[in-house]
Design a protein around this motif. Structure first.
Motif, PDB file in Angstrom:
ATOM      1  N   ASN A 109       0.814  -1.228   0.000  1.00 34.83           N
ATOM      2  CA  ASN A 109       0.000   0.000   0.000  1.00 34.83           C
ATOM      3  C   ASN A 109       0.846   1.275   0.000  1.00 34.83           C
ATOM      4  OD1 ASN A 109      -2.581  -1.270  -0.013  1.00 34.83           O
ATOM      5  ND2 ASN A 109      -2.360  -1.697   2.172  1.00 34.83           N
ATOM      6  N   LYS A 110       1.996   1.235  -0.669  1.00 33.25           N
ATOM      7  CA  LYS A 110       2.897   2.388  -0.682  1.00 33.25           C
ATOM      8  C   LYS A 110       2.727   3.182  -1.973  1.00 33.25           C
ATOM      9  CE  LYS A 110       6.329   0.327   2.416  1.00 33.25           C
ATOM     10  NZ  LYS A 110       7.745  -0.124   2.578  1.00 33.25           N
ATOM     11  N   TRP A 111       1.543   3.756  -2.147  1.00 32.25           N
ATOM     12  CA  TRP A 111       1.272   4.506  -3.378  1.00 32.25           C
ATOM     13  C   TRP A 111       2.129   5.759  -3.469  1.00 32.25           C
ATOM     14  CZ3 TRP A 111      -0.518   9.488  -3.083  1.00 32.25           C
ATOM     15  CH2 TRP A 111      -1.068   9.897  -1.861  1.00 32.25           C
ATOM     16  N   ARG A 112       2.437   6.377  -2.331  1.00 27.79           N
ATOM     17  CA  ARG A 112       3.269   7.584  -2.351  1.00 27.79           C
ATOM     18  C   ARG A 112       4.658   7.276  -2.908  1.00 27.79           C
ATOM     19  NH1 ARG A 112       0.327   8.293   2.412  1.00 27.79           N
ATOM     20  NH2 ARG A 112      -0.793  10.300   2.542  1.00 27.79           N
ATOM     21  N   GLU A 113       5.188   6.122  -2.550  1.00 28.20           N
ATOM     22  CA  GLU A 113       6.509   5.754  -3.058  1.00 28.20           C
ATOM     23  C   GLU A 113       6.463   5.467  -4.555  1.00 28.20           C
ATOM     24  OE1 GLU A 113       8.929   3.018  -0.949  1.00 28.20           O
ATOM     25  OE2 GLU A 113       8.133   3.599   1.021  1.00 28.20           O
ATOM     26  N   ILE A 114       5.359   4.915  -5.031  1.00 31.51           N
ATOM     27  CA  ILE A 114       5.242   4.656  -6.472  1.00 31.51           C
ATOM     28  C   ILE A 114       5.308   5.958  -7.247  1.00 31.51           C
ATOM     29  CG2 ILE A 114       3.711   3.835  -8.310  1.00 31.51           C
ATOM     30  CD1 ILE A 114       2.669   1.732  -6.331  1.00 31.51           C
TER      31      ILE A 114
ATOM     32  N   CYS B 126      -9.135   1.502 -18.476  1.00 32.80           N
ATOM     33  CA  CYS B 126      -8.292   1.729 -17.294  1.00 32.80           C
ATOM     34  C   CYS B 126      -6.957   1.007 -17.341  1.00 32.80           C
ATOM     35  CB  CYS B 126      -9.050   1.325 -16.040  1.00 32.80           C
ATOM     36  SG  CYS B 126      -9.459  -0.440 -15.973  1.00 32.80           S
ATOM     37  N   GLY B 127      -6.746   0.142 -18.328  1.00 31.34           N
ATOM     38  CA  GLY B 127      -5.473  -0.579 -18.376  1.00 31.34           C
ATOM     39  C   GLY B 127      -5.304  -1.469 -17.160  1.00 31.34           C
ATOM     40  N   SER B 128      -4.146  -1.405 -16.553  1.00 34.32           N
ATOM     41  CA  SER B 128      -3.853  -2.256 -15.397  1.00 34.32           C
ATOM     42  C   SER B 128      -4.621  -1.838 -14.149  1.00 34.32           C
ATOM     43  CB  SER B 128      -2.352  -2.218 -15.095  1.00 34.32           C
ATOM     44  OG  SER B 128      -1.980  -0.940 -14.600  1.00 34.32           O
ATOM     45  N   GLY B 129      -5.115  -0.597 -14.130  1.00 30.77           N
ATOM     46  CA  GLY B 129      -5.835  -0.106 -12.952  1.00 30.77           C
ATOM     47  C   GLY B 129      -4.934   0.497 -11.892  1.00 30.77           C
ATOM     48  N   LEU B 130      -3.649   0.697 -12.199  1.00 25.76           N
ATOM     49  CA  LEU B 130      -2.745   1.266 -11.203  1.00 25.76           C
ATOM     50  C   LEU B 130      -3.150   2.688 -10.829  1.00 25.76           C
ATOM     51  CD1 LEU B 130      -0.232   1.188  -9.430  1.00 25.76           C
ATOM     52  CD2 LEU B 130       1.123   1.889 -11.438  1.00 25.76           C
ATOM     53  N   LEU B 131      -3.432   3.524 -11.820  1.00 24.15           N
ATOM     54  CA  LEU B 131      -3.865   4.889 -11.517  1.00 24.15           C
ATOM     55  C   LEU B 131      -5.123   4.876 -10.665  1.00 24.15           C
ATOM     56  CD1 LEU B 131      -3.781   7.985 -11.902  1.00 24.15           C
ATOM     57  CD2 LEU B 131      -5.121   7.638 -14.001  1.00 24.15           C
ATOM     58  N   GLU B 132      -6.062   4.013 -11.028  1.00 26.97           N
ATOM     59  CA  GLU B 132      -7.333   3.949 -10.325  1.00 26.97           C
ATOM     60  C   GLU B 132      -7.134   3.507  -8.877  1.00 26.97           C
ATOM     61  OE1 GLU B 132      -7.934   4.186 -14.555  1.00 26.97           O
ATOM     62  OE2 GLU B 132      -6.620   2.915 -13.332  1.00 26.97           O
ATOM     63  N   TRP B 133      -6.250   2.541  -8.680  1.00 31.23           N
ATOM     64  CA  TRP B 133      -5.952   2.098  -7.310  1.00 31.23           C
ATOM     65  C   TRP B 133      -5.321   3.236  -6.507  1.00 31.23           C
ATOM     66  CZ3 TRP B 133      -1.009   1.557  -5.029  1.00 31.23           C
ATOM     67  CH2 TRP B 133      -1.025   0.979  -3.754  1.00 31.23           C
TER      68      TRP B 133
ATOM     69  N   ILE C 194      -5.700   6.459  -6.981  1.00 28.37           N
ATOM     70  CA  ILE C 194      -6.721   7.463  -6.682  1.00 28.37           C
ATOM     71  C   ILE C 194      -7.498   7.067  -5.433  1.00 28.37           C
ATOM     72  CG2 ILE C 194      -8.906   8.462  -7.465  1.00 28.37           C
ATOM     73  CD1 ILE C 194      -7.792   8.398 -10.323  1.00 28.37           C
ATOM     74  N   THR C 195      -7.900   5.813  -5.365  1.00 25.93           N
ATOM     75  CA  THR C 195      -8.645   5.349  -4.197  1.00 25.93           C
ATOM     76  C   THR C 195      -7.806   5.441  -2.927  1.00 25.93           C
ATOM     77  OG1 THR C 195     -10.032   3.871  -5.515  1.00 25.93           O
ATOM     78  CG2 THR C 195      -9.848   3.379  -3.177  1.00 25.93           C
ATOM     79  N   GLN C 196      -6.535   5.025  -3.014  1.00 28.05           N
ATOM     80  CA  GLN C 196      -5.671   5.087  -1.848  1.00 28.05           C
ATOM     81  C   GLN C 196      -5.459   6.529  -1.378  1.00 28.05           C
ATOM     82  OE1 GLN C 196      -4.500   2.243  -0.180  1.00 28.05           O
ATOM     83  NE2 GLN C 196      -5.991   1.379  -1.606  1.00 28.05           N
ATOM     84  N   ALA C 197      -5.313   7.441  -2.324  1.00 25.80           N
ATOM     85  CA  ALA C 197      -4.999   8.829  -1.991  1.00 25.80           C
ATOM     86  C   ALA C 197      -6.215   9.625  -1.546  1.00 25.80           C
ATOM     87  CB  ALA C 197      -4.354   9.517  -3.197  1.00 25.80           C
ATOM     88  N   THR C 198      -7.389   9.290  -2.074  1.00 24.45           N
ATOM     89  CA  THR C 198      -8.568  10.121  -1.834  1.00 24.45           C
ATOM     90  C   THR C 198      -9.679   9.423  -1.065  1.00 24.45           C
ATOM     91  OG1 THR C 198      -9.744   9.473  -3.863  1.00 24.45           O
ATOM     92  CG2 THR C 198      -8.118  11.253  -4.046  1.00 24.45           C
ATOM     93  N   GLY C 199      -9.664   8.106  -1.027  1.00 27.31           N
ATOM     94  CA  GLY C 199     -10.764   7.368  -0.424  1.00 27.31           C
ATOM     95  C   GLY C 199     -11.947   7.180  -1.351  1.00 27.31           C
ATOM     96  N   VAL C 200     -11.864   7.708  -2.569  1.00 30.51           N
ATOM     97  CA  VAL C 200     -12.956   7.590  -3.535  1.00 30.51           C
ATOM     98  C   VAL C 200     -12.838   6.257  -4.268  1.00 30.51           C
ATOM     99  CG1 VAL C 200     -13.988   8.569  -5.620  1.00 30.51           C
ATOM    100  CG2 VAL C 200     -13.087  10.090  -3.838  1.00 30.51           C
ATOM    101  N   PRO C 201     -13.869   5.422  -4.246  1.00 26.46           N
ATOM    102  CA  PRO C 201     -13.783   4.141  -4.963  1.00 26.46           C
ATOM    103  C   PRO C 201     -13.777   4.349  -6.473  1.00 26.46           C
ATOM    104  CG  PRO C 201     -15.976   4.447  -4.027  1.00 26.46           C
ATOM    105  CD  PRO C 201     -15.142   5.573  -3.520  1.00 26.46           C
ATOM    106  N   VAL C 202     -12.950   3.565  -7.150  1.00 32.77           N
ATOM    107  CA  VAL C 202     -12.823   3.661  -8.603  1.00 32.77           C
ATOM    108  C   VAL C 202     -12.972   2.264  -9.190  1.00 32.77           C
ATOM    109  CG1 VAL C 202     -11.428   4.465 -10.546  1.00 32.77           C
ATOM    110  CG2 VAL C 202     -11.168   5.556  -8.293  1.00 32.77           C
ATOM    111  N   SER C 203     -13.876   2.115 -10.142  1.00 30.16           N
ATOM    112  CA  SER C 203     -14.022   0.856 -10.874  1.00 30.16           C
ATOM    113  C   SER C 203     -13.498   1.046 -12.282  1.00 30.16           C
ATOM    114  CB  SER C 203     -15.486   0.405 -10.901  1.00 30.16           C
ATOM    115  OG  SER C 203     -16.311   1.409 -11.452  1.00 30.16           O
ATOM    116  N   GLY C 204     -13.097  -0.053 -12.912  1.00 32.77           N
ATOM    117  CA  GLY C 204     -12.458   0.043 -14.212  1.00 32.77           C
ATOM    118  C   GLY C 204     -13.102  -0.841 -15.263  1.00 32.77           C
ATOM    119  N   ILE C 205     -13.170  -0.324 -16.485  1.00 38.09           N
ATOM    120  CA  ILE C 205     -13.705  -1.057 -17.627  1.00 38.09           C
ATOM    121  C   ILE C 205     -12.620  -1.162 -18.689  1.00 38.09           C
ATOM    122  CG2 ILE C 205     -15.404  -1.009 -19.501  1.00 38.09           C
ATOM    123  CD1 ILE C 205     -17.313   0.448 -17.622  1.00 38.09           C
TER     124      ILE C 205
END
Length: 204
Positions: free
Chosen positions: A24-29, A72-79, A81-92
């Motif tokens: 869960n180290k999105w900041r490091e990514i 959304c591709g791999s969904g990394l950006l979406e993941w 966003i959720t980690q940083a903001t708490g907003v759930p993101v689904s991908g198609i």
């Protein structure tokens, strides 16, 4: 220093990002890979913490409680966003065979796989998420973009992509939507020439 830099750039970026994701180290990514020469193996854009706050604030101001990300591709950006903001993101995404094969990048969120021509289930996802923003990041299929907007009943559209860079996307982030959409706010992703552009439906 040169040796360290060389070693850093020959690391397996995909494996390292997977390890950081598991912890869960999105900041490091975003701190480590936003200017890495192989960053596009996993993701086109690596927003800063300030960029994520911008998205969070826009969603709150416009009454959105989630995001549906198209292509959304791999969904990394979406993941992230959720980690940083708490907003759930689904991908198609399309092409389920590719995303489940051993050569594809890892998936960071569950993907809803749709045929190239949207099926009823995909249309239902887009229609029932009226309080969700619709997100297109480095999208490159104008017909599909127009089709999704045709079925989308919500009021907030986010386009992430290059501006005045030698990279083609369709739609572009600025001035490339129908006249029922009004530019709300935008922010550059670091100093990359990529922008997060938020539109709202007129009369909303």
């Amino acid at each position: 220093m040169l040796l360290l830099t060389s070693a850093f750039y020959t690391m397996d970026i995909v494996a390292d990002i997977q390890d950081l994701y598991k912890d869960n180290k999105w900041r490091e990514i975003v701190a480590r890979y936003h200017d890495h020469p192989e960053r596009n193996k996993v993701l086109w854009v690596y927003p800063s913490e300030g960029n994520f706050s911008f998205v969070e604030n826009c969603l709150a101001e416009l009454g959105c409680d989630r995001i549906v990300s198209i292509g959304c591709g791999s969904g990394l950006l979406e993941w992230m966003i959720t980690q940083a903001t708490g907003v759930p993101v689904s991908g198609i995404e399309v092409d389920g065979a590719w995303w489940s094969c051993k050569y594809a990048p890892p998936n960071f969120i569950p993907l809803h796989i749709t045929p190239t021509e949207m099926d009823k289930e995909t249309i239902s996802i887009v229609q029932r998420n009226k309080n969700a923003a619709l997100l297109f990041c480095y999208f490159n299929n104008r017909k599909a973009f127009d089709d999704y907007l045709k079925y989308y009943d919500g009021n907030v559209l986010i386009i992430i992509g290059p501006h005045e860079k030698a990279v083609h996307t369709d739609p572009k982030p600025f001035d490339d939507v129908t006249d029922i959409w009004t530019l709300y706010k935008f922010q550059e992703i670091r100093n990359s020439g990529d922008f997060i552009v938020v539109y709202k439906k007129q009369n909303v």
